[in-house]
Write an enzyme that holds these catalytic residues in place. Structure first.
Site, PDB file in Angstrom:
ATOM      1  N   ASP A 164       0.851  -1.185   0.000  1.00  0.00           N
ATOM      2  CA  ASP A 164       0.000   0.000   0.000  1.00  0.00           C
ATOM      3  C   ASP A 164       0.890   1.240   0.000  1.00  0.00           C
ATOM      4  O   ASP A 164       2.013   1.195  -0.508  1.00  0.00           O
ATOM      5  CB  ASP A 164      -0.938  -0.040   1.216  1.00  0.00           C
ATOM      6  CG  ASP A 164      -2.298   0.590   0.927  1.00  0.00           C
ATOM      7  OD1 ASP A 164      -2.325   1.787   0.602  1.00  0.00           O
ATOM      8  OD2 ASP A 164      -3.320  -0.112   1.031  1.00  0.00           O
ATOM      9  N   HIS A 238      -3.787   6.364   2.955  1.00  0.00           N
ATOM     10  CA  HIS A 238      -4.463   5.134   2.550  1.00  0.00           C
ATOM     11  C   HIS A 238      -3.857   3.901   3.233  1.00  0.00           C
ATOM     12  O   HIS A 238      -4.574   3.037   3.747  1.00  0.00           O
ATOM     13  CB  HIS A 238      -4.360   5.016   1.029  1.00  0.00           C
ATOM     14  CG  HIS A 238      -5.221   3.971   0.411  1.00  0.00           C
ATOM     15  ND1 HIS A 238      -4.802   2.668   0.242  1.00  0.00           N
ATOM     16  CD2 HIS A 238      -6.480   4.025  -0.101  1.00  0.00           C
ATOM     17  CE1 HIS A 238      -5.760   1.975  -0.350  1.00  0.00           C
ATOM     18  NE2 HIS A 238      -6.780   2.769  -0.574  1.00  0.00           N
ATOM     19  N   SER A 600     -11.196  -0.730  -1.127  1.00  0.00           N
ATOM     20  CA  SER A 600      -9.930  -0.650  -0.381  1.00  0.00           C
ATOM     21  C   SER A 600     -10.141  -0.884   1.099  1.00  0.00           C
ATOM     22  O   SER A 600      -9.255  -1.395   1.787  1.00  0.00           O
ATOM     23  CB  SER A 600      -9.296   0.740  -0.550  1.00  0.00           C
ATOM     24  OG  SER A 600      -8.619   0.865  -1.756  1.00  0.00           O
TER      25      SER A 600
END
Length: 819
Positions: A164, A238, A600
């Site tokens: 990620d 994220h 996600s």
């Protein structure tokens, strides 16, 4: 002398740019087995191959020496073809595929393409991010964590790898104070990079590994070290968000703007986190970096991989969805015993919008859970306008004057700053706005991220307003509005018709002179309390953005005999950790938590729950864990009604329709039931190879290129792959699918088999009942016959009810044809 040296360096750089200005990154596979499948045969190098679902012993001399051998072969090949300095090798891939990533000019690529031993060359392509209360919603604290020793032990010694955008290691969700110390874990061999600024390690025991991969990003010219950070530090937000969903500590207060929105926890709060940063804030990432991260993660010994990443577009040279460097690397990871959860994609609600295709991957769709946030604006004429706003209310028994931003401009010259967006307090008249409610317009700038609701709140506060209202006057189809936490009373009116009601009321109530200048503001209103969530029984629902099936076998969009997505998990309005450097959403700049939506967010839910399963059943294969999750999932919501899916109506408004397996796969995850599934549908590397070899249209040479294995077609048809679902995309007359189940319970059990299907297809399951001893396996068949050709899929299921209370359900899908 120094001047000459610097001039020489500049000259060499310019010369290189001229000579290789068109160079790009390519992923190359070459002849020879990778470590995971090398069975011997080269003098001086012992076999390194593992059985299906077996970890690689990367510390053994045989593995390290063969790895050096492969890398030397890569270097020799490039060195023989090209002059030193005319190319850059970025990575050698040795564990899961045999190949390398290299930066070459188009002319050099053609030379390499015709070199002996080169099997495939793919130009690198981009990937993108596929962007609490959910542990309670899923029943983890009461039904699952106690079976693993409670929340303080849930996920103990299981390593989850995250490919990620990195991690913010100082976040309380990843802290180790006030918790039992994390000891060394011998099975994990990953390294920890050091922060170049503080010289401190990114690891602390909870975070057990932290590395970054950016060679392809740098070679492409996309990488900016000042904002992307050449370290595992999360410059986006994220990566920290997804890691804390799966494995964040339990009971961390979620505080923003002086309000606590609850306490956050990961699904497996005691699991270890291994960070493999390969995504970056502005450009996403490149497959060459992602494949290097995956190769390293499996080498290091992760148990679970969580991937909230998918391709921007199909690879240039590959026709088959299942065969490319990315999916082939994941096949190698599964062969090495690593469970892989991948976000299904955010292209919904349109058919065939998935970006996760392969049977060895668990593709996760996104659900809306039972928590919704709403707010309202009450006008002086008594009308109540619904909207979104995670904010406190104005004083309950008081109304306030409404002032529109375009009536409070300092002068006409400020129009160039888009003053209606309310992003700049300096262009508005504080004397007119102080003590009032500021009305602003939601323009396209909010959609592209150059304006934010957070900035509106800051503008209103700086001007002394008691609150603000954002009006949406135009909306594109599919625009998704999420509530944003703000410290000042504020609301977003998302319904265009409600915004018009507000504007009409404001205009009628506001008196103006002949020039249009306001004489008196007489419109009044008050903003409600939006901080308290409303809990709905009509949950879960499939989120509109969640990618849909049918699955495709090639980029001509031909249907595959394989159901995708696999499973549904919470993925809408998920509170989780955020990086203080995070820029993925400007509404959360500088915040410690963010509420995000996307598949996600759904994938790490499944990764964390898989960690709990791996902890309880350490010898289970990735396919066994996948089977337990899928066969015990539910197709009913909290109220006992069929799960609904958000879909667009003819007017492009969102409506709810009954969901199908193309929306949710097998159903919504049920962690409690998954811990004790009764039966599993197991599969391994050779089974996946059989699926590839029997899928029509796949070139057997392409299979050999990526798997280093000859084809075996004993499976007969791809729909005979032993997955916990049956999909026949082209059913003619009668076809029979075969499945094998294994009893993973501790005692013998008898299962009664029933099947049902929509009327266009007849279904029969044989035998009608099976008795299976603990650890034993039994086969059964499902016969499907076309009754009526409808041109659409028919849906059904096989239900297996056990004498000891276990229930196993698999979806069945078929599209009938006359020939």
């Amino acid at each position: 002398m120094r001047l000459l040296v610097e001039f020489g360096c500049v000259f060499m750089i310019l010369f290189a740019l001229v000579l290789y200005g068109e160079a790009e990154v390519y992923i190359v596979t070459v002849e020879g087995e990778p470590i995971i499948s090398y069975t011997g045969g080269i003098d001086g190098f012992e076999a390194t191959a593992v059985e299906s679902d077996e970890k690689i012993d990367t510390s053994s001399e045989s593995v390290t020496s063969y790895a050096r051998h492969l890398e030397n072969r890569h270097d020799m090949l490039l060195g023989m073809l090209f002059d030193r300095g005319t190319y850059t090798k970025l990575y050698s891939y040795r564990h899961l595929i045999n190949g390398f990533a290299v930066h070459l000019s188009p002319e050099q690529v053609e030379t390499l393409r015709h070199a002996p031993g080169v099997k495939s060359i793919e130009r690198d392509w981009k990937v993108r991010r596929l962007t609490t209360h959910t542990p309670e919603f899923l029943g983890l604290p009461t039904s699952v964590w106690p079976t693993g020793g409670g929340c303080d032990r849930a996920g103990e010694d299981i390593v989850i790898g995250f490919v990620d955008s990195g991690i913010y290691p100082h976040h309380p969700s990843f802290a180790t104070h006030n918790t039992e110390p994390y000891g060394p874990l011998s099975k994990y061999r990953g390294k920890c990079e050091v922060d170049p600024e503080t010289k401190k390690s990114f690891c602390n025991g909870k975070i057990i590994g932290a590395q970054h991969f950016a060679q392809a990003a740098k070679a492409s010219g996309a990488f900016n070290p000042s904002i992307d950070f050449a370290s595992p530090l999360d410059g986006d937000g994220h990566g920290s968000h997804t890691a804390s969903i799966a494995a964040g500590r339990n009971g961390i207060p979620v505080r923003l703007h002086g309000h606590e929105f609850g306490k956050a926890s990961g699904m497996a709060p005691r699991a270890r986190i291994a960070v493999y940063k390969a995504l970056y804030r502005l450009f996403g990432g490149f497959v060459a970096d992602v494949v290097a991260a995956l190769d390293q993660a499996v080498h290091d010994g992760v148990d679970i991989l969580s991937l909230s990443v998918g391709p921007n577009s199909p690879p240039a040279a590959t026709k088959t969805t299942f065969l490319n460097p990315f999916d082939a690397t994941l096949l190698g990871a599964v062969k090495a015993g690593v469970f892989v959860a991948q976000a299904a994609g955010n292209g919904g609600p349109f058919p065939k919008s998935l970006v996760s295709y392969s049977p060895w991957i668990v593709s996760v769709a996104a659900a809306i859970d039972d928590r919704r946030y709403k707010n309202h604006l009450t006008l002086g004429n008594g009308k109540i306008l619904a909207g979104l706003g995670l904010s406190p209310s104005t004083h309950l028994n008081q109304t306030y004057t409404l002032v529109a931003a375009n009536d409070a401009l300092l002068d006409s010259s400020v129009m160039k700053y888009s003053p209606l967006d309310c992003q700049r307090p300096e262009v508005l008249n504080k004397n007119l706005i102080k003590g009032k409610i500021l009305l602003c317009g939601y323009s396209f700038n909010f959609v592209v991220g150059t304006a934010s609701i957070k900035k509106v709140s800051e503008t209103a506060k700086a001007l002394g307003a008691v609150g603000f209202v954002l009006c949406v006057e135009n909306v594109s189809p599919g625009t998704k509005f999420d509530p944003v936490p703000v410290g000042l009373p504020g609301i977003l009116i998302t319904d265009v018709s409600k915004s018009k009601e507000l504007i009409d009321y404001y205009n009628i109530s506001t008196s103006r002179d002949w020039t249009g200048r306001v004489k008196t503001f007489k419109g009044i209103g008050k903003i409600g309390d939006g901080l308290r969530p409303i809990l709905h029984k009509s949950a879960p629902q499939v989120a509109s953005f969640s990618a849909r099936g049918p699955n495709i076998k090639d980029f001509s969009f031909q249907d595959a005999d394989l159901l995708k997505p696999d499973i549904l998990a919470p993925g809408s309005l998920i509170w989780a950790a955020w990086s203080l450097n995070g820029t993925d959403d400007s509404n959360y700049d500088g915040e410690g938590f963010a509420m995000m939506s996307g598949t996600s967010m759904a994938a790490p839910h499944i990764a964390g729950i898989a960690a709990l399963l791996k902890q309880k059943h350490p010898r289970w294969s990735p396919a066994a864990i996948k089977s337990a999750l899928l066969t015990t999932s539910t197709t009913l919501d909290r109220a006992g009604s069929p799960i609904l899916a958000q879909q667009y109506s003819e007017t492009e408004a969102v409506k709810l329709v009954r969901a199908t397996p193309f929306d949710y796969g097998s159903g919504h995850v049920n962690p409690r039931a998954a811990m004790d599934p009764g039966l599993i549908f197991d599969a391994g590397y050779n089974d996946y190879l059989g699926f590839l070899c029997t899928t029509p249209g796949i070139d057997v040479h392409e299979i050999k290129n990526y798997t280093n294995s000859p084809c075996n077609k004993t499976m007969g048809q791809p729909y005979n792959l032993n997955t916990p679902s049956i999909t026949i995309s082209h059913l003619v007359r009668t076809q029979i699918a075969t499945r094998t189940v294994t009893n993973v319970a501790k005692e013998v059990e008898t299962y009664v088999m029933t099947a049902r299907m929509q009327p266009a297809i007849a279904i029969e399951v044989n035998p009608p009942a099976i008795t299976i001893k603990a650890g034993a396996s039994r086969r059964f068949t499902v016969t499907l016959t076309v009754r009526t050709v409808t041109g659409t899929y028919s849906f059904g299921e096989v239900l297996m009810k056990g004498s000891r209370g276990h229930k196993v359900r698999i979806p069945v899908l078929a599209n009938g044809y006359s020939r």
